[in-house]
Design a protein around this motif. Structure first.
Motif, mmCIF file in Angstrom:
data_model
loop_
_atom_site.group_PDB
_atom_site.id
_atom_site.type_symbol
_atom_site.label_atom_id
_atom_site.label_comp_id
_atom_site.label_asym_id
_atom_site.label_seq_id
_atom_site.Cartn_x
_atom_site.Cartn_y
_atom_site.Cartn_z
ATOM 1 N N MET A 1 0.844 -1.169 0.000
ATOM 2 C CA MET A 1 0.000 0.000 0.000
ATOM 3 C C MET A 1 0.890 1.232 0.000
ATOM 4 N N LYS A 2 0.535 2.192 -0.807
ATOM 5 C CA LYS A 2 1.303 3.421 -0.888
ATOM 6 C C LYS A 2 0.363 4.595 -0.647
ATOM 7 N N LEU A 3 0.675 5.379 0.365
ATOM 8 C CA LEU A 3 -0.110 6.574 0.650
ATOM 9 C C LEU A 3 0.574 7.767 0.006
ATOM 10 N N SER A 4 -0.188 8.782 -0.300
ATOM 11 C CA SER A 4 0.368 9.972 -0.933
ATOM 12 C C SER A 4 1.220 10.765 0.052
ATOM 13 N N GLU A 5 2.080 11.594 -0.490
ATOM 14 C CA GLU A 5 2.897 12.482 0.332
ATOM 15 C C GLU A 5 2.001 13.437 1.132
ATOM 16 N N GLY A 6 0.796 13.665 0.622
ATOM 17 C CA GLY A 6 -0.142 14.534 1.318
ATOM 18 C C GLY A 6 -0.493 14.037 2.705
ATOM 19 N N VAL A 7 -0.525 12.721 2.891
ATOM 20 C CA VAL A 7 -0.809 12.157 4.213
ATOM 21 C C VAL A 7 0.314 12.519 5.174
ATOM 22 N N GLU A 8 1.545 12.346 4.734
ATOM 23 C CA GLU A 8 2.691 12.705 5.579
ATOM 24 C C GLU A 8 2.661 14.192 5.922
ATOM 25 N N ALA A 9 2.427 15.028 4.925
ATOM 26 C CA ALA A 9 2.378 16.475 5.157
ATOM 27 C C ALA A 9 1.258 16.831 6.128
ATOM 28 N N ALA A 10 0.108 16.210 5.956
ATOM 29 C CA ALA A 10 -1.045 16.504 6.815
ATOM 30 C C ALA A 10 -0.769 16.133 8.269
ATOM 31 N N ILE A 11 -0.185 14.967 8.494
ATOM 32 C CA ILE A 11 0.108 14.543 9.874
ATOM 33 C C ILE A 11 1.168 15.446 10.498
ATOM 34 N N HIS A 12 2.200 15.764 9.737
ATOM 35 C CA HIS A 12 3.244 16.650 10.273
ATOM 36 C C HIS A 12 2.686 18.040 10.598
ATOM 37 N N CYS A 13 1.849 18.569 9.725
ATOM 38 C CA CYS A 13 1.252 19.885 9.995
ATOM 39 C C CYS A 13 0.367 19.844 11.237
ATOM 40 N N ALA A 14 -0.414 18.796 11.360
ATOM 41 C CA ALA A 14 -1.286 18.677 12.531
ATOM 42 C C ALA A 14 -0.472 18.593 13.819
ATOM 43 N N THR A 15 0.653 17.869 13.788
ATOM 44 C CA THR A 15 1.476 17.776 15.004
ATOM 45 C C THR A 15 2.111 19.123 15.330
ATOM 46 N N LEU A 16 2.486 19.878 14.316
ATOM 47 C CA LEU A 16 3.053 21.207 14.572
ATOM 48 C C LEU A 16 1.975 22.145 15.129
ATOM 49 N N LEU A 17 0.788 22.088 14.563
ATOM 50 C CA LEU A 17 -0.304 22.939 15.046
ATOM 51 C C LEU A 17 -0.723 22.573 16.466
ATOM 52 N N ALA A 18 -0.499 21.340 16.864
ATOM 53 C CA ALA A 18 -0.833 20.922 18.233
ATOM 54 C C ALA A 18 0.042 21.648 19.257
ATOM 55 N N GLN A 19 1.151 22.217 18.824
ATOM 56 C CA GLN A 19 2.047 22.937 19.730
ATOM 57 C C GLN A 19 1.624 24.391 19.972
ATOM 58 N N LEU A 20 0.649 24.874 19.217
ATOM 59 C CA LEU A 20 0.225 26.261 19.368
ATOM 60 C C LEU A 20 -0.402 26.504 20.735
ATOM 61 N N GLU A 21 -0.223 27.724 21.219
ATOM 62 C CA GLU A 21 -0.907 28.123 22.445
ATOM 63 C C GLU A 21 -2.402 28.226 22.158
#
Length: 165
Positions: free
Chosen positions: A1-21
């Motif tokens: 199974m191959k997921l798009s790079e968009g999945v990786e980008a989406a998860i990384h962005c969500a983890t970064l946004l989780a750090q916001l105050e």
């Protein structure tokens, strides 16, 4: 199974946004810069995550993106389904009914065993993603990341988050 790079980008962005105050946002341009991605490419995925209610988009001079709910309430499956869609990765086209050896359609009344096996694998994969929350990924990362990466990430978030308008 191959997921798009968009999945990786989406998860990384969500983890970064989780750090916001609380109440803060981060612009798409900063998210793209942090991950070395094209802003237009990333914006497409951010809009998809917003439509799926994983992210919230705030307009105005202090606008940007933030998580729509806590990192404890977002699973990796939520993100994958938002980006890739709900269809199974394997889609049986019933090729066993084609070609010179194909028989009458009634011979194929039983489900295709290959399709059944692939769907079981998909269910196991999705079950694992369903039980893995974004907060789990963040916690694991914080426990094993290089301190320099953590320091950079914290400084980047502090410098690029926007106050609530």
């Amino acid at each position: 199974m191959k997921l798009s790079e968009g999945v990786e980008a989406a998860i990384h962005c969500a983890t970064l946004l989780a750090q916001l105050e609380e109440g803060r946002t981060m612009p798409a341009s900063a998210l793209a810069e942090y991950h070395g991605l094209s802003p237009s490419y990333l914006l497409k995925h951010l809009k998809t995550l917003t439509a799926a209610r994983i992210l919230e988009s705030v307009s105005g001079p202090h606008g940007g993106y933030r998580l729509a709910r806590s990192a404890d309430a977002i699973t990796l499956l939520d993100v994958v389904l938002a980006i890739e869609g709900p269809q199974p990765a394997f889609r049986c086209a019933e090729i066993r009914q084609r070609g010179p050896g194909a028989l009458e359609p009634e011979v194929y009344a039983a489900p295709c065993n290959i399709n059944a096996a692939m769907l079981r694998a998909e269910q196991a994969y999705r079950a694992e993603l369903r039980k893995t929350q974004l907060s789990d990924v963040i916690s694991d990362y914080l426990g094993e990341a290089d301190p320099r990466a953590l320091a950079f990430s914290c400084a980047f978030v502090a410098r690029n988050q926007r106050p609530q308008g």
